[in-house]
Design a protein around this motif. Structure first.
Motif, PDB file in Angstrom:
ATOM      1  N   ASN A 282       2.667   2.352  -9.669  1.00  0.00           N
ATOM      2  CA  ASN A 282       3.191   2.855  -8.550  1.00  0.00           C
ATOM      3  C   ASN A 282       1.564   3.613  -8.190  1.00  0.00           C
ATOM      4  O   ASN A 282       1.692   5.100  -8.295  1.00  0.00           O
ATOM      5  N   ASN A 283       0.277   2.855  -7.644  1.00  0.00           N
ATOM      6  CA  ASN A 283      -0.504   4.238  -7.108  1.00  0.00           C
ATOM      7  C   ASN A 283      -1.029   5.017  -5.855  1.00  0.00           C
ATOM      8  O   ASN A 283      -0.473   3.852  -4.709  1.00  0.00           O
ATOM      9  N   GLN A 284      -1.683   5.702  -5.512  1.00  0.00           N
ATOM     10  CA  GLN A 284      -1.247   6.977  -4.436  1.00  0.00           C
ATOM     11  C   GLN A 284      -2.678   5.979  -3.618  1.00  0.00           C
ATOM     12  O   GLN A 284      -3.069   6.476  -4.040  1.00  0.00           O
ATOM     13  N   ASN A 285      -1.724   5.726  -2.407  1.00  0.00           N
ATOM     14  CA  ASN A 285      -2.762   5.527  -1.224  1.00  0.00           C
ATOM     15  C   ASN A 285      -3.263   3.758  -1.687  1.00  0.00           C
ATOM     16  O   ASN A 285      -4.935   4.464  -1.773  1.00  0.00           O
ATOM     17  N   ALA A 286      -3.098   3.712  -2.680  1.00  0.00           N
ATOM     18  CA  ALA A 286      -3.733   2.464  -2.902  1.00  0.00           C
ATOM     19  C   ALA A 286      -2.456   1.165  -3.894  1.00  0.00           C
ATOM     20  O   ALA A 286      -1.305   1.096  -3.366  1.00  0.00           O
ATOM     21  N   GLY A 287      -2.699   0.448  -3.430  1.00  0.00           N
ATOM     22  CA  GLY A 287      -2.150  -1.239  -4.193  1.00  0.00           C
ATOM     23  C   GLY A 287      -1.719  -0.663  -5.694  1.00  0.00           C
ATOM     24  O   GLY A 287      -2.187  -0.048  -6.212  1.00  0.00           O
ATOM     25  N   PRO A 288      -0.656  -1.732  -5.585  1.00  0.00           N
ATOM     26  CA  PRO A 288       0.244  -1.003  -6.898  1.00  0.00           C
ATOM     27  C   PRO A 288      -0.747  -1.725  -8.495  1.00  0.00           C
ATOM     28  O   PRO A 288      -1.439  -2.735  -8.150  1.00  0.00           O
TER      29      PRO A 288
ATOM     30  N   LEU B   5       0.568  -1.344   0.465  1.00  0.00           N
ATOM     31  CA  LEU B   5      -0.372   0.142   0.037  1.00  0.00           C
ATOM     32  C   LEU B   5       1.105   1.254  -0.196  1.00  0.00           C
ATOM     33  O   LEU B   5       1.741   1.191   0.957  1.00  0.00           O
ATOM     34  N   GLN B   6       0.914   1.957  -0.974  1.00  0.00           N
ATOM     35  CA  GLN B   6       1.971   2.594  -0.863  1.00  0.00           C
ATOM     36  C   GLN B   6       1.469   4.899  -0.001  1.00  0.00           C
ATOM     37  O   GLN B   6      -0.593   4.071  -0.304  1.00  0.00           O
ATOM     38  N   VAL B   7       1.770   4.960   0.536  1.00  0.00           N
ATOM     39  CA  VAL B   7       0.976   5.883   1.357  1.00  0.00           C
ATOM     40  C   VAL B   7       1.692   7.446   0.760  1.00  0.00           C
ATOM     41  O   VAL B   7       2.996   7.545   1.119  1.00  0.00           O
ATOM     42  N   CYS B   8       0.872   8.388   1.105  1.00  0.00           N
ATOM     43  CA  CYS B   8       1.419   9.472   0.372  1.00  0.00           C
ATOM     44  C   CYS B   8       0.367  10.582   1.175  1.00  0.00           C
ATOM     45  O   CYS B   8      -0.999  11.157   0.080  1.00  0.00           O
ATOM     46  N   GLY B   9       0.376  10.919   2.559  1.00  0.00           N
ATOM     47  CA  GLY B   9      -0.663  11.858   2.671  1.00  0.00           C
ATOM     48  C   GLY B   9      -2.021  11.311   2.992  1.00  0.00           C
ATOM     49  O   GLY B   9      -2.371  10.045   2.759  1.00  0.00           O
TER      50      GLY B   9
ATOM     51  N   TRP C 243      15.557 -12.723 -14.201  1.00  0.00           N
ATOM     52  CA  TRP C 243      14.520 -12.153 -14.233  1.00  0.00           C
ATOM     53  C   TRP C 243      14.135 -10.528 -13.386  1.00  0.00           C
ATOM     54  O   TRP C 243      14.438 -10.893 -12.599  1.00  0.00           O
ATOM     55  N   LEU C 244      13.375  -9.800 -13.459  1.00  0.00           N
ATOM     56  CA  LEU C 244      12.795  -9.185 -13.438  1.00  0.00           C
ATOM     57  C   LEU C 244      12.069  -8.876 -11.521  1.00  0.00           C
ATOM     58  O   LEU C 244      11.126  -9.277 -11.549  1.00  0.00           O
ATOM     59  N   ASP C 245      12.608  -8.358 -10.757  1.00  0.00           N
ATOM     60  CA  ASP C 245      12.087  -8.334  -9.263  1.00  0.00           C
ATOM     61  C   ASP C 245      12.003  -6.421  -9.674  1.00  0.00           C
ATOM     62  O   ASP C 245      11.628  -5.251 -10.233  1.00  0.00           O
ATOM     63  N   ILE C 246      10.836  -6.427  -8.276  1.00  0.00           N
ATOM     64  CA  ILE C 246       9.868  -5.234  -8.216  1.00  0.00           C
ATOM     65  C   ILE C 246      10.487  -4.495  -6.893  1.00  0.00           C
ATOM     66  O   ILE C 246      10.216  -4.951  -5.720  1.00  0.00           O
ATOM     67  N   PHE C 247      10.568  -3.247  -7.506  1.00  0.00           N
ATOM     68  CA  PHE C 247      11.196  -1.903  -6.313  1.00  0.00           C
ATOM     69  C   PHE C 247      10.324  -0.964  -5.784  1.00  0.00           C
ATOM     70  O   PHE C 247       9.690  -0.337  -6.840  1.00  0.00           O
ATOM     71  N   LEU C 248       8.867  -1.198  -5.334  1.00  0.00           N
ATOM     72  CA  LEU C 248       7.949  -0.014  -5.459  1.00  0.00           C
ATOM     73  C   LEU C 248       8.541   0.655  -3.356  1.00  0.00           C
ATOM     74  O   LEU C 248       8.443   0.113  -2.829  1.00  0.00           O
ATOM     75  N   VAL C 249       8.572   1.987  -3.523  1.00  0.00           N
ATOM     76  CA  VAL C 249       8.980   3.522  -3.123  1.00  0.00           C
ATOM     77  C   VAL C 249       7.561   3.716  -2.322  1.00  0.00           C
ATOM     78  O   VAL C 249       6.376   3.746  -2.690  1.00  0.00           O
TER      79      VAL C 249
ATOM     80  N   PRO D  26       4.797   2.871   6.975  1.00  0.00           N
ATOM     81  CA  PRO D  26       4.906   2.030   6.185  1.00  0.00           C
ATOM     82  C   PRO D  26       6.235   2.175   5.793  1.00  0.00           C
ATOM     83  O   PRO D  26       7.420   3.465   5.782  1.00  0.00           O
ATOM     84  N   THR D  27       7.288   1.543   4.695  1.00  0.00           N
ATOM     85  CA  THR D  27       8.203   1.534   4.072  1.00  0.00           C
ATOM     86  C   THR D  27       8.392   0.741   2.637  1.00  0.00           C
ATOM     87  O   THR D  27       7.351   0.602   1.988  1.00  0.00           O
ATOM     88  N   SER D  28       9.272   1.120   2.051  1.00  0.00           N
ATOM     89  CA  SER D  28       9.211   0.503   0.730  1.00  0.00           C
ATOM     90  C   SER D  28       9.724  -0.469   0.667  1.00  0.00           C
ATOM     91  O   SER D  28       9.984  -1.215   1.910  1.00  0.00           O
TER      92      SER D  28
END
Length: 553
Positions: free
Chosen positions: A444-450, A32-36, A62-68, A82-84
């Motif tokens: 990466n969707n703001q305040n939502a899942g990717p 879950l991306q958190v931004c305010g 194989w491509l891995d994924i890093f979400l900020v 929350p963390t990346s």
């Protein structure tokens, strides 16, 4: 003249020749991306969201994924921040969260991400920008990372707001340098309340203030010393000269075909910047001179995301830039030697004006050898949900198909729910996560899942995927240019760090080949000056090319 346009009726099982599905839930991307806040945002810091990276951190192909990730103004209880997150690719369409094991559990106002092997040890490292100190994660090669931002002298000033970034070997010495741009001078001490001045009102609503009315910023260039540390050369390189800009997306490419990387910065509500490489460790800012600073009618725009491709196969890289609501997407056509013409309207990319565009990319989802366009959207004012207007907070994505004659066609509706469902998109990255030969997208969707947009081909077109490994050049091969000639198709692309909206796409290069089953010639121009050539390369495979395997000077 371009190739004839295929009619929708003759494109195969799907009108597009491929399908797109959001498989994030099935892929187990539990994030879950958190931004305010999600219903109101008091400060501009809460609006920008975060980037995302495709990275093969363990070199398994194989491509891995890093979400900020970000945070909220009020903070979180101890242990709940929350963390990346880093997700390891299980090679079966699913991912495993390996964040804690990898040592990446940092919290804060995370912004952008870029990838590159700065110490040439064979494992790609991760740089993450923040409001506050930036982080450099050294890849230890065993599935773990060590944060060394301060030690490497790239943490920056803890009071600054860093956004876009890119690793770039700007002096071609074989070591990756680092470019970072910054947004506004923001602190809780100088923050203004919504509605407190004319820059804090939108369509009659009191909204968060900025960027207009706030102090603009400069960019930073770090030179790699080759001993694990960097030196800030922003002033001596000329990067520091343009000031008072609101920098967001960063795009590195060789726009004048002189073999040296140039740097483009998408600026919010100020002219965008194009730093041309002088070949002597310095840059000159030529954005206005070369036609990429303003809109078609000479106005400042609110630039967000950036991408590049030779969309019309004329041998010069063009620029795509997303902007704010009531502004059109920019398509700057490279007429040669980095002289650009704004063709947004002529190309057909100017129809959508109600969206706030963020992450974007040229990519080839149908593998026909012509770059299409995808960009993700989401407004910055959730307060819009309180009024009835033609502009909404959550917004659909937009997909354009390249018609091969300099024009694009909006095919969003044909692509279906994965594109048309409204969302709060910010960063997005492009890459073939399941190694099936068709390029996918992570958002990466703001305040939502990717979102993980999986492309499934249905038209029988062919492709090639190329992993480059530098020897004299930097190990990640960032800055290497590839020319791919297959029948009547002649394409170019470069290995690049950064791009889109503060995100990182696959460092591998992917070319669609249409019906061509063989590549007549692959030519790689490395940053060192070495040129490799391969002939009669079979399509539909992943290949690894090391610098000097078949070289000439």
């Amino acid at each position: 003249m371009g190739l004839p346009v295929l009619s929708l009726q003759n494109a195969g099982p799907s009108p597009l020749g491929y399908s797109i599905q959001d498989v994030a839930r099935e892929a187990r991307l539990d994030f879950l991306q958190v931004c305010g806040g999600d219903t109101s945002k008091k400060y501009i810091l809460e609006t920008t969201g975060s980037g995302v990276a495709f990275i093969d951190y363990d070199n398994d192909g194989w491509l891995d994924i890093f979400l900020v990730n970000g945070t909220r103004m009020e903070g979180f209880p101890p242990g709940q921040s929350p963390t990346s997150k880093l997700f390891h690719n299980n090679r079966d369409g699913t991912f495993t969260d390996v964040t804690a094991k990898a040592g990446l559990t940092h919290s804060g106002w995370g912004q952008g991400v870029c990838i590159g092997d700065y110490d040439n040890d064979g494992f790609d490292d991760i740089f993450v920008t923040y409001w506050g100190e930036d982080l450099l994660y050294h890849n230890n090669g065993d599935g773990t990372f060590t944060e060394i931002g301060r030690k490497a002298k790239v943490a920056g000033d803890g009071t600054r707001w860093s956004t876009g970034c890119a690793f770039v070997d700007y002096d071609r010495d074989g070591k990756l340098d680092l470019f970072v741009t910054h947004y506004v001078n923001f602190s809780m001490q100088n923050a203004k309340d919504p509605g407190s001045n004319p820059y804090c009102v939108y369509r009659g609503l009191a909204i968060n203030c900025g960027p207009r009315g706030l102090q603009g910023e400069t960019s930073t260039l770090y030179h790699n010393n080759g001993d694990g540390t960097f030196t800030d050369v922003s002033a001596s390189s000329g990067i520091l000269k343009p000031s008072g800009y609101f920098g967001l997306g960063v795009l590195v490419a060789d726009y004048d075909n002189d073999g040296w990387p140039d740097i483009y910065v998408a600026s919010d509500s100020t002219p965008s910047l194009l730093f041309m490489n002088n070949h002597d460790g310095t840059f000159r800012e030529d954005g206005t001179l070369r036609g990429v600073a303003f809109s078609q009618d000479g106005m400042e725009q609110a630039g967000m995301g950036v991408s590049t491709a030779d969309y019309d196969h004329n041998g010069w890289l063009d620029i795509l830039k997303t902007n704010f609501s009531d502004e059109v997407v920019n398509l700057y056509h490279n007429d040669g030697k980095a002289v650009f013409t704004n063709v947004s309207e002529a190309s057909g990319l100017s129809a959508r004006t109600h969206y706030v565009g963020w992450g974007c990319g040229f990519f080839d989802p149908d593998n026909d050898g012509y770059a299409d366009v995808l960009y993700v959207n989401g407004h910055v004012y959730p307060e819009l949900e309180r009024i009835h207007t033609d502009t909404t907070y959550r917004e659909p994505r937009v997909l354009y198909r390249n018609l091969r004659d300099g024009k694009f066609e909006d095919v969003s509706q044909l692509a279906g729910a994965a594109i048309t469902t409204p969302s709060t998109g910010r960063g997005c990255a492009f890459g073939d996560f399941n190694n099936d030969g068709w390029v996918d997208v992570v958002v990466n969707n703001q305040n939502a899942g990717p979102s993980l947009l999986k492309t499934t081909g249905q038209n029988g077109n062919h492709w090639i995927n190329i992993k480059l490994v530098g020897v004299k050049s930097n190990r990640s091969a960032i800055g290497a240019r590839v020319k791919c000639v297959a029948g009547q198709l002649s394409q170019i692309d470069e290995v690049r760090s950064g791009g889109s909206y503060i995100s990182q796409s696959d460092l591998r290069i992917h070319f669609g080949l249409g019906k061509n089953k063989v590549i007549d010639r692959l030519e790689i121009q490395w940053p060192s000056g070495t040129i490799d050539q391969l002939r009669s390369v079979a399509a539909d495979q992943f290949i690894r090319i090391q610098e000097g395997e078949s070289s000439r000077r």
